[in-house]
Design a protein around this motif. Structure first.
Motif, PDB file in Angstrom:
ATOM      1  N   ILE A  91      -4.793  -0.023   0.588  1.00 33.84           N
ATOM      2  CA  ILE A  91      -5.033   0.468   1.710  1.00 33.84           C
ATOM      3  C   ILE A  91      -5.909  -0.217   2.448  1.00 33.84           C
ATOM      4  CG2 ILE A  91      -5.282   2.486   3.171  1.00 33.84           C
ATOM      5  CD1 ILE A  91      -4.259   4.295   0.883  1.00 33.84           C
ATOM      6  N   GLU A  92      -6.968  -0.359   2.072  1.00 40.22           N
ATOM      7  CA  GLU A  92      -8.063  -1.075   2.687  1.00 40.22           C
ATOM      8  C   GLU A  92      -7.890  -2.612   3.028  1.00 40.22           C
ATOM      9  OE1 GLU A  92     -11.214  -0.283  -0.098  1.00 40.22           O
ATOM     10  OE2 GLU A  92     -11.875   1.536   0.740  1.00 40.22           O
ATOM     11  N   THR A  93      -7.065  -3.141   2.146  1.00 46.53           N
ATOM     12  CA  THR A  93      -6.396  -4.509   2.378  1.00 46.53           C
ATOM     13  C   THR A  93      -5.555  -4.468   3.590  1.00 46.53           C
ATOM     14  OG1 THR A  93      -6.874  -5.260   0.179  1.00 46.53           O
ATOM     15  CG2 THR A  93      -5.605  -6.581   1.583  1.00 46.53           C
ATOM     16  N   TYR A  94      -4.806  -3.610   3.599  1.00 42.83           N
ATOM     17  CA  TYR A  94      -3.557  -3.559   4.766  1.00 42.83           C
ATOM     18  C   TYR A  94      -4.589  -3.140   5.894  1.00 42.83           C
ATOM     19  CZ  TYR A  94      -1.329  -0.587   7.914  1.00 42.83           C
ATOM     20  OH  TYR A  94      -0.890  -0.109   9.207  1.00 42.83           O
ATOM     21  N   LEU A  95      -5.638  -2.387   5.873  1.00 46.45           N
ATOM     22  CA  LEU A  95      -6.271  -1.856   7.184  1.00 46.45           C
ATOM     23  C   LEU A  95      -6.948  -3.210   7.693  1.00 46.45           C
ATOM     24  CD1 LEU A  95      -7.678   1.441   6.336  1.00 46.45           C
ATOM     25  CD2 LEU A  95      -5.773   1.144   8.180  1.00 46.45           C
ATOM     26  N   ALA A  96      -7.592  -4.044   6.811  1.00 48.30           N
ATOM     27  CA  ALA A  96      -8.350  -5.123   7.310  1.00 48.30           C
ATOM     28  C   ALA A  96      -7.476  -6.172   7.812  1.00 48.30           C
ATOM     29  CB  ALA A  96      -9.240  -5.690   6.236  1.00 48.30           C
ATOM     30  N   LEU A 155      -9.570   8.522   7.178  1.00 49.63           N
ATOM     31  CA  LEU A 155     -10.464   7.322   6.723  1.00 49.63           C
ATOM     32  C   LEU A 155     -11.978   7.975   7.462  1.00 49.63           C
ATOM     33  CD1 LEU A 155      -8.644   4.475   8.841  1.00 49.63           C
ATOM     34  CD2 LEU A 155      -8.812   4.996   6.000  1.00 49.63           C
ATOM     35  N   PRO A 156     -13.067   7.561   6.570  1.00 48.77           N
ATOM     36  CA  PRO A 156     -12.844   6.769   5.274  1.00 48.77           C
ATOM     37  C   PRO A 156     -12.335   7.245   4.187  1.00 48.77           C
ATOM     38  CG  PRO A 156     -15.007   7.430   5.740  1.00 48.77           C
ATOM     39  CD  PRO A 156     -14.317   8.060   6.767  1.00 48.77           C
ATOM     40  N   LEU A 157     -11.824   6.343   3.182  1.00 46.30           N
ATOM     41  CA  LEU A 157     -11.236   6.812   2.103  1.00 46.30           C
ATOM     42  C   LEU A 157     -12.222   7.152   0.977  1.00 46.30           C
ATOM     43  CD1 LEU A 157      -8.142   3.908   2.058  1.00 46.30           C
ATOM     44  CD2 LEU A 157      -7.906   6.345   2.686  1.00 46.30           C
ATOM     45  N   ALA A 199       0.705  -1.118   0.047  1.00 45.19           N
ATOM     46  CA  ALA A 199      -0.108  -0.058   0.016  1.00 45.19           C
ATOM     47  C   ALA A 199       0.782   1.186  -0.089  1.00 45.19           C
ATOM     48  CB  ALA A 199      -0.871  -0.157   1.185  1.00 45.19           C
ATOM     49  N   ARG A 214      -6.721   2.612  -3.595  1.00 43.86           N
ATOM     50  CA  ARG A 214      -7.533   2.721  -2.246  1.00 43.86           C
ATOM     51  C   ARG A 214      -7.761   1.241  -1.645  1.00 43.86           C
ATOM     52  NH1 ARG A 214     -11.360   5.271  -4.422  1.00 43.86           N
ATOM     53  NH2 ARG A 214     -12.589   3.615  -4.935  1.00 43.86           N
ATOM     54  N   ALA A 215      -7.988   0.440  -2.884  1.00 43.08           N
ATOM     55  CA  ALA A 215      -8.076  -0.945  -2.460  1.00 43.08           C
ATOM     56  C   ALA A 215      -7.008  -1.830  -1.458  1.00 43.08           C
ATOM     57  CB  ALA A 215      -8.463  -1.979  -3.486  1.00 43.08           C
TER      58      ALA A 215
END
Length: 296
Positions: A191-196, A163-165, A140, A188-189
Protein backbone atom coordinates in the motif's frame (compact mmCIF):
# COMPACT_ATOMS: atom_id res chain seq x y z
CA UNK A 1 -50.26 -1.46 -7.00
CA UNK A 2 -49.53 0.40 -3.75
CA UNK A 3 -46.63 2.62 -4.75
CA UNK A 4 -46.66 4.26 -1.30
CA UNK A 5 -46.11 0.87 0.35
CA UNK A 6 -43.27 0.07 -2.04
CA UNK A 7 -41.62 3.40 -1.30
CA UNK A 8 -41.89 2.84 2.47
CA UNK A 9 -40.33 -0.60 1.97
CA UNK A 10 -37.46 0.96 0.03
CA UNK A 11 -36.83 3.55 2.74
CA UNK A 12 -36.96 0.87 5.45
CA UNK A 13 -34.40 -1.28 3.66
CA UNK A 14 -32.06 1.58 2.81
CA UNK A 15 -32.19 3.60 6.02
CA UNK A 16 -33.44 1.35 8.84
CA UNK A 17 -31.84 -1.91 7.72
CA UNK A 18 -28.88 -0.29 5.92
CA UNK A 19 -29.04 -2.76 3.05
CA UNK A 20 -26.82 -2.33 0.01
CA UNK A 21 -28.11 -0.61 -3.13
CA UNK A 22 -28.11 -3.99 -4.90
CA UNK A 23 -30.15 -5.63 -2.12
CA UNK A 24 -32.64 -2.76 -1.99
CA UNK A 25 -33.14 -2.95 -5.75
CA UNK A 26 -33.64 -6.73 -5.68
CA UNK A 27 -36.07 -6.68 -2.72
CA UNK A 28 -38.12 -3.87 -4.25
CA UNK A 29 -38.35 -5.78 -7.53
CA UNK A 30 -39.63 -8.83 -5.64
CA UNK A 31 -42.26 -6.76 -3.81
CA UNK A 32 -43.41 -5.17 -7.05
CA UNK A 33 -43.68 -8.59 -8.72
CA UNK A 34 -45.66 -9.93 -5.76
CA UNK A 35 -48.14 -7.05 -5.78
CA UNK A 36 -48.61 -7.21 -9.55
CA UNK A 37 -49.20 -10.97 -9.37
CA UNK A 38 -51.68 -10.70 -6.49
CA UNK A 39 -53.73 -8.01 -8.23
CA UNK A 40 -54.14 -10.27 -11.22
CA UNK A 41 -54.48 -13.46 -9.15
CA UNK A 42 -57.08 -12.08 -6.73
CA UNK A 43 -58.70 -9.55 -9.06
CA UNK A 44 -58.53 -6.69 -6.57
CA UNK A 45 -56.41 -3.76 -5.50
CA UNK A 46 -53.72 -4.92 -3.09
CA UNK A 47 -52.90 -2.98 0.07
CA UNK A 48 -51.38 -3.79 3.47
CA UNK A 49 -54.68 -5.22 4.69
CA UNK A 50 -54.84 -7.57 1.69
CA UNK A 51 -51.29 -8.75 2.36
CA UNK A 52 -52.30 -9.56 5.93
CA UNK A 53 -54.93 -11.99 4.66
CA UNK A 54 -52.67 -14.00 2.37
CA UNK A 55 -52.63 -17.78 2.68
CA UNK A 56 -50.07 -20.44 1.83
CA UNK A 57 -51.87 -21.03 -1.45
CA UNK A 58 -51.29 -17.42 -2.52
CA UNK A 59 -47.55 -17.61 -1.92
CA UNK A 60 -47.36 -21.02 -3.56
CA UNK A 61 -49.17 -19.66 -6.63
CA UNK A 62 -46.72 -16.72 -6.76
CA UNK A 63 -43.68 -19.01 -6.62
CA UNK A 64 -45.23 -21.24 -9.26
CA UNK A 65 -45.61 -18.23 -11.55
CA UNK A 66 -41.97 -17.34 -10.95
CA UNK A 67 -40.97 -20.91 -11.73
CA UNK A 68 -42.76 -20.55 -15.03
CA UNK A 69 -40.49 -17.54 -15.66
CA UNK A 70 -37.60 -20.00 -15.52
CA UNK A 71 -35.99 -19.29 -12.13
CA UNK A 72 -34.07 -22.03 -10.31
CA UNK A 73 -34.05 -23.21 -6.71
CA UNK A 74 -31.57 -20.62 -5.48
CA UNK A 75 -33.45 -17.69 -6.97
CA UNK A 76 -36.76 -19.08 -5.73
CA UNK A 77 -35.37 -19.37 -2.20
CA UNK A 78 -34.13 -15.78 -2.31
CA UNK A 79 -37.47 -14.61 -3.70
CA UNK A 80 -39.37 -16.31 -0.88
CA UNK A 81 -37.04 -14.79 1.71
CA UNK A 82 -37.62 -11.32 0.26
CA UNK A 83 -41.40 -11.90 0.22
CA UNK A 84 -41.40 -12.89 3.88
CA UNK A 85 -39.47 -9.76 4.82
CA UNK A 86 -41.85 -7.58 2.83
CA UNK A 87 -44.96 -9.15 4.39
CA UNK A 88 -43.56 -8.71 7.90
CA UNK A 89 -42.87 -5.08 7.15
CA UNK A 90 -46.31 -4.48 5.62
CA UNK A 91 -48.11 -6.13 8.54
CA UNK A 92 -46.18 -4.41 11.31
CA UNK A 93 -45.94 -5.94 14.78
CA UNK A 94 -49.05 -8.06 14.21
CA UNK A 95 -47.92 -9.39 10.83
CA UNK A 96 -49.10 -12.87 9.95
CA UNK A 97 -46.84 -14.43 7.36
CA UNK A 98 -48.00 -17.75 5.86
CA UNK A 99 -45.51 -20.53 6.50
CA UNK A 100 -44.22 -22.03 3.30
CA UNK A 101 -41.19 -24.26 3.02
CA UNK A 102 -38.76 -23.01 0.44
CA UNK A 103 -36.95 -25.11 -2.16
CA UNK A 104 -33.92 -27.04 -1.05
CA UNK A 105 -30.72 -25.33 -2.12
CA UNK A 106 -27.46 -27.19 -2.22
CA UNK A 107 -24.87 -24.87 -0.80
CA UNK A 108 -21.71 -24.86 -2.85
CA UNK A 109 -18.32 -24.74 -1.20
CA UNK A 110 -16.04 -21.74 -1.71
CA UNK A 111 -13.18 -22.66 -4.04
CA UNK A 112 -9.83 -21.30 -2.85
CA UNK A 113 -6.70 -21.04 -4.97
CA UNK A 114 -3.16 -21.92 -3.92
CA UNK A 115 -0.70 -19.33 -2.52
CA UNK A 116 1.44 -19.68 -5.65
CA UNK A 117 -1.57 -19.01 -7.87
CA UNK A 118 -2.56 -15.99 -5.77
CA UNK A 119 0.91 -14.45 -6.01
CA UNK A 120 1.24 -15.26 -9.72
CA UNK A 121 -2.13 -13.65 -10.37
CA UNK A 122 -1.29 -10.44 -8.52
CA UNK A 123 2.18 -10.29 -10.09
CA UNK A 124 0.88 -10.69 -13.63
CA UNK A 125 -1.69 -7.93 -13.16
CA UNK A 126 0.92 -5.57 -11.73
CA UNK A 127 3.40 -6.28 -14.51
CA UNK A 128 0.92 -5.81 -17.36
CA UNK A 129 -0.63 -2.57 -16.06
CA UNK A 130 -0.38 0.35 -18.47
CA UNK A 131 1.29 2.55 -15.86
CA UNK A 132 3.58 1.68 -12.98
CA UNK A 133 1.45 3.31 -10.31
CA UNK A 134 -1.64 1.43 -11.55
CA UNK A 135 0.27 -1.84 -11.31
CA UNK A 136 1.28 -0.94 -7.75
CA UNK A 137 -2.35 -0.10 -6.97
CA UNK A 138 -3.71 -3.40 -8.26
CA UNK A 139 -0.97 -5.35 -6.47
CA UNK A 140 -1.90 -3.64 -3.18
CA UNK A 141 -5.63 -4.25 -3.63
CA UNK A 142 -5.16 -7.94 -4.40
CA UNK A 143 -2.83 -8.38 -1.42
CA UNK A 144 -5.55 -6.90 0.79
CA UNK A 145 -7.95 -9.59 -0.45
CA UNK A 146 -5.50 -12.45 0.00
CA UNK A 147 -3.45 -11.16 2.92
CA UNK A 148 -6.22 -9.57 5.00
CA UNK A 149 -9.36 -11.35 3.79
CA UNK A 150 -11.14 -8.21 2.64
CA UNK A 151 -14.04 -8.24 0.23
CA UNK A 152 -13.24 -6.32 -2.93
CA UNK A 153 -15.83 -3.68 -2.05
CA UNK A 154 -14.20 -3.22 1.35
CA UNK A 155 -10.75 -2.80 -0.20
CA UNK A 156 -11.74 -0.19 -2.79
CA UNK A 157 -13.93 1.50 -0.16
CA UNK A 158 -10.97 2.38 2.06
CA UNK A 159 -10.34 6.11 2.44
CA UNK A 160 -7.37 8.22 3.42
CA UNK A 161 -8.41 8.23 7.07
CA UNK A 162 -6.76 4.80 7.50
CA UNK A 163 -3.41 6.61 7.20
CA UNK A 164 -0.85 6.42 8.60
CA UNK A 165 -0.88 2.64 8.33
CA UNK A 166 -0.26 0.57 11.45
CA UNK A 167 -0.22 -3.12 12.31
CA UNK A 168 -4.01 -3.27 12.04
CA UNK A 169 -6.64 -1.82 9.73
CA UNK A 170 -10.18 -0.73 10.53
CA UNK A 171 -12.52 -2.01 7.82
CA UNK A 172 -16.18 -1.16 7.20
CA UNK A 173 -18.03 -4.20 5.89
CA UNK A 174 -21.59 -5.22 5.17
CA UNK A 175 -24.35 -3.29 6.96
CA UNK A 176 -21.75 -0.69 7.97
CA UNK A 177 -20.21 -3.02 10.54
CA UNK A 178 -16.59 -2.31 11.34
CA UNK A 179 -13.87 -4.77 12.28
CA UNK A 180 -10.15 -4.72 12.91
CA UNK A 181 -7.90 -6.89 10.73
CA UNK A 182 -4.13 -7.44 11.07
CA UNK A 183 -2.07 -5.79 8.36
CA UNK A 184 0.87 -7.95 7.35
CA UNK A 185 4.14 -6.10 6.70
CA UNK A 186 4.04 -7.19 3.03
CA UNK A 187 0.54 -5.81 2.60
CA UNK A 188 1.40 -2.55 4.36
CA UNK A 189 4.51 -2.18 2.19
CA UNK A 190 2.45 -2.75 -0.97
CA UNK A 191 0.00 0.00 0.00
CA UNK A 192 2.82 2.40 0.86
CA UNK A 193 4.54 1.69 -2.47
CA UNK A 194 1.31 2.47 -4.28
CA UNK A 195 0.80 5.71 -2.32
CA UNK A 196 4.34 6.85 -3.12
CA UNK A 197 3.75 6.27 -6.84
CA UNK A 198 0.14 7.50 -7.08
CA UNK A 199 -0.13 10.90 -8.82
CA UNK A 200 -3.11 11.82 -6.63
CA UNK A 201 -2.15 12.76 -3.05
CA UNK A 202 -4.15 10.91 -0.37
CA UNK A 203 -6.93 12.88 1.29
CA UNK A 204 -8.64 11.94 4.51
CA UNK A 205 -12.18 11.69 3.08
CA UNK A 206 -11.20 10.60 -0.44
CA UNK A 207 -10.80 7.03 -1.73
CA UNK A 208 -7.44 5.50 -0.91
CA UNK A 209 -7.36 3.65 -4.24
CA UNK A 210 -7.88 5.89 -7.27
CA UNK A 211 -8.90 5.22 -10.82
CA UNK A 212 -6.74 6.41 -13.74
CA UNK A 213 -8.46 9.83 -13.71
CA UNK A 214 -8.38 10.24 -9.96
CA UNK A 215 -11.90 9.07 -9.13
CA UNK A 216 -12.82 6.07 -6.96
CA UNK A 217 -11.45 2.75 -8.17
CA UNK A 218 -14.23 0.55 -9.52
CA UNK A 219 -14.33 -3.11 -8.40
CA UNK A 220 -15.20 -3.96 -12.01
CA UNK A 221 -11.72 -2.85 -13.11
CA UNK A 222 -10.10 -5.29 -10.70
CA UNK A 223 -12.42 -8.09 -11.81
CA UNK A 224 -11.55 -7.47 -15.45
CA UNK A 225 -7.85 -7.41 -14.64
CA UNK A 226 -8.16 -10.74 -12.82
CA UNK A 227 -10.09 -12.21 -15.73
CA UNK A 228 -7.35 -11.22 -18.15
CA UNK A 229 -4.56 -12.52 -15.91
CA UNK A 230 -6.13 -15.90 -15.33
CA UNK A 231 -6.43 -16.32 -19.10
CA UNK A 232 -2.77 -15.47 -19.61
CA UNK A 233 -1.71 -17.78 -16.77
CA UNK A 234 -4.05 -20.63 -17.69
CA UNK A 235 -5.87 -20.53 -14.35
CA UNK A 236 -9.42 -21.81 -13.96
CA UNK A 237 -12.57 -19.70 -14.06
CA UNK A 238 -12.85 -20.06 -10.30
CA UNK A 239 -9.89 -17.67 -9.98
CA UNK A 240 -11.76 -14.50 -9.06
CA UNK A 241 -11.09 -11.64 -6.64
CA UNK A 242 -13.43 -13.26 -4.12
CA UNK A 243 -11.50 -16.52 -4.42
CA UNK A 244 -8.55 -14.69 -2.84
CA UNK A 245 -10.68 -14.02 0.24
CA UNK A 246 -11.72 -17.68 0.30
CA UNK A 247 -8.06 -18.65 0.07
CA UNK A 248 -7.20 -16.37 2.98
CA UNK A 249 -9.82 -18.09 5.13
CA UNK A 250 -9.00 -21.63 4.05
CA UNK A 251 -5.25 -21.25 4.49
CA UNK A 252 -5.67 -19.71 7.96
CA UNK A 253 -7.96 -22.53 9.03
CA UNK A 254 -5.52 -25.09 7.67
CA UNK A 255 -2.78 -23.56 9.83
CA UNK A 256 -4.78 -23.82 13.03
CA UNK A 257 -6.93 -20.67 13.24
CA UNK A 258 -10.09 -21.21 15.29
CA UNK A 259 -13.51 -20.53 13.84
CA UNK A 260 -14.39 -17.65 16.18
CA UNK A 261 -11.22 -15.76 15.29
CA UNK A 262 -11.80 -16.44 11.61
CA UNK A 263 -15.36 -15.17 11.93
CA UNK A 264 -14.09 -11.88 13.32
CA UNK A 265 -11.42 -11.52 10.64
CA UNK A 266 -13.90 -12.14 7.82
CA UNK A 267 -16.64 -9.97 9.30
CA UNK A 268 -19.27 -12.71 9.20
CA UNK A 269 -22.43 -11.94 11.13
CA UNK A 270 -22.95 -15.58 12.15
CA UNK A 271 -20.63 -18.47 12.84
CA UNK A 272 -22.55 -20.65 10.38
CA UNK A 273 -21.17 -18.53 7.52
CA UNK A 274 -17.64 -19.30 8.71
CA UNK A 275 -18.17 -23.00 9.41
CA UNK A 276 -18.34 -23.73 5.69
CA UNK A 277 -14.57 -23.29 5.58
CA UNK A 278 -14.12 -26.43 7.69
CA UNK A 279 -15.66 -28.32 4.78
CA UNK A 280 -13.36 -26.54 2.35
CA UNK A 281 -10.31 -27.51 4.36
CA UNK A 282 -11.46 -31.13 4.61
CA UNK A 283 -12.08 -31.20 0.87
CA UNK A 284 -8.60 -29.81 0.24
CA UNK A 285 -6.99 -32.46 2.44
CA UNK A 286 -8.96 -35.17 0.68
CA UNK A 287 -7.72 -33.90 -2.69
CA UNK A 288 -4.13 -34.09 -1.45
CA UNK A 289 -4.70 -37.60 -0.10
CA UNK A 290 -6.22 -38.82 -3.34
CA UNK A 291 -3.43 -37.40 -5.46
CA UNK A 292 -0.56 -38.54 -3.19
CA UNK A 293 -1.55 -41.81 -1.55
CA UNK A 294 -0.58 -44.92 -3.58
CA UNK A 295 -3.78 -46.73 -2.56
CA UNK A 296 -6.16 -43.81 -3.14
Amino acid sequence: MSTALIERWRAHLAHDRRRSVHTVRAYMATAERLLAFLEQHRGEQVDAATLGRLEQADLRAFLTSRRMDGIGNLTAARELSAVRGFLKFAGGQDARVPQLKGPRVKRGLPRPISPDEAMALAGDIAETAREGWIGARDWAVLLLLYGAGLRIGEAVGLTGDVLPLADTLRVTGKRNKTRIVPLLPQVRAAIETYLAACPYPPERDAPLFRGARGGPLSPALIRRAVQGARGRLGLSDRTTPHALRHSFATHLLGRGADLRSLQELLGHASLSSTQIYTQVDAAHLLDIYRSAHPRA
